[in-house]
Scaffold this active site. Sequence first.
Site, mmCIF file in Angstrom:
data_model
loop_
_atom_site.group_PDB
_atom_site.id
_atom_site.type_symbol
_atom_site.label_atom_id
_atom_site.label_comp_id
_atom_site.label_asym_id
_atom_site.label_seq_id
_atom_site.Cartn_x
_atom_site.Cartn_y
_atom_site.Cartn_z
ATOM 1 N N CYS A 78 0.824 -1.204 0.000
ATOM 2 C CA CYS A 78 0.000 0.000 0.000
ATOM 3 C C CYS A 78 0.864 1.263 0.000
ATOM 4 O O CYS A 78 1.484 1.566 -1.005
ATOM 5 C CB CYS A 78 -0.975 -0.048 1.179
ATOM 6 S SG CYS A 78 -2.405 1.007 0.917
ATOM 7 N N ARG A 105 -2.638 7.366 -6.127
ATOM 8 C CA ARG A 105 -3.004 7.213 -4.711
ATOM 9 C C ARG A 105 -4.521 7.156 -4.555
ATOM 10 O O ARG A 105 -5.246 7.773 -5.321
ATOM 11 C CB ARG A 105 -2.473 8.393 -3.894
ATOM 12 C CG ARG A 105 -0.975 8.371 -3.725
ATOM 13 C CD ARG A 105 -0.500 9.594 -2.962
ATOM 14 N NE ARG A 105 -0.899 9.560 -1.569
ATOM 15 C CZ ARG A 105 -0.738 10.595 -0.729
ATOM 16 N NH1 ARG A 105 -0.230 11.716 -1.158
ATOM 17 N NH2 ARG A 105 -1.094 10.487 0.528
ATOM 18 N N HIS A 170 -3.090 -5.347 1.721
ATOM 19 C CA HIS A 170 -2.434 -5.571 3.014
ATOM 20 C C HIS A 170 -2.470 -7.036 3.448
ATOM 21 O O HIS A 170 -3.314 -7.403 4.271
ATOM 22 C CB HIS A 170 -3.154 -4.757 4.099
ATOM 23 C CG HIS A 170 -2.986 -3.284 3.990
ATOM 24 N ND1 HIS A 170 -1.985 -2.604 4.648
ATOM 25 C CD2 HIS A 170 -3.676 -2.365 3.292
ATOM 26 C CE1 HIS A 170 -2.065 -1.317 4.364
ATOM 27 N NE2 HIS A 170 -3.084 -1.139 3.544
ATOM 28 N N GLU A 172 -0.739 -8.489 5.549
ATOM 29 C CA GLU A 172 -0.454 -8.620 6.985
ATOM 30 C C GLU A 172 -1.735 -8.537 7.815
ATOM 31 O O GLU A 172 -1.713 -8.811 9.012
ATOM 32 C CB GLU A 172 0.574 -7.568 7.432
ATOM 33 C CG GLU A 172 0.066 -6.145 7.573
ATOM 34 C CD GLU A 172 -0.131 -5.419 6.236
ATOM 35 O OE1 GLU A 172 -0.012 -6.066 5.174
ATOM 36 O OE2 GLU A 172 -0.435 -4.218 6.260
#
Length: 199
Positions: A78, A105, A170, A172
């Site tokens: 990201c 973005r 993401h 994670e």
Amino acid sequence: MRIGVLALQGDVAEHVRAVREPRVEALPVKNVEDLARVDGLVIPGGESTTVMKLLDRFQLAEPIARRVREGMPLWGTCMGMIVIARDVTGAQQPTLDLMDISVRRNAFGRQNESAEVSLAISALGDKPFPAVFIRAPWVERAGRAVETLGERDGHAVMVRQENVLATSFHPELTGDRRVHEYFIRMVRDALVGKRRKIA
Ligand code: GLN
């Protein structure tokens, strides 16, 4: 093997937890001394303009770029993808310019600020990957050396150029560790290659 997680701002703890496994040590990286101790580096999610300022203040931008040009694997998620990119579409925002991509973005629009999307990513196997997007960028342009590994709605969201990997989403934040395992393999391969060169 030691994998660093850039720890200036952003979701550092989640990556440290996800990278760690019996034979992999995870180290938060806050300065050049920490950087010197790692075999690979993750730049987590966060706020890209803030992190670029902090990278300058802690004099980490140039040392990171040098290590990556020497072959150290790097993975940005990201905000990390934005920091790694050559440039940011429609903005004069400084970046580390470590991958030949232009990124947009917050590209998926306001109504879609955060979403979990199931993505087919053949590099990770047959099972779709649960990709969490939070105010995520997409790849607007990619150079010839860049390989697209995953797409959402026709936009590249997982890309690789040699020793540099970037994901808009993401990994994670989910229990699925396949992208972390993929990056750990990149680091392992780089270490084996280095040893071969020395021998
Ligand atoms: N929108 C953020 C930026 O442009 C990135 C968001 C994230 O890392 N979750 O810096």
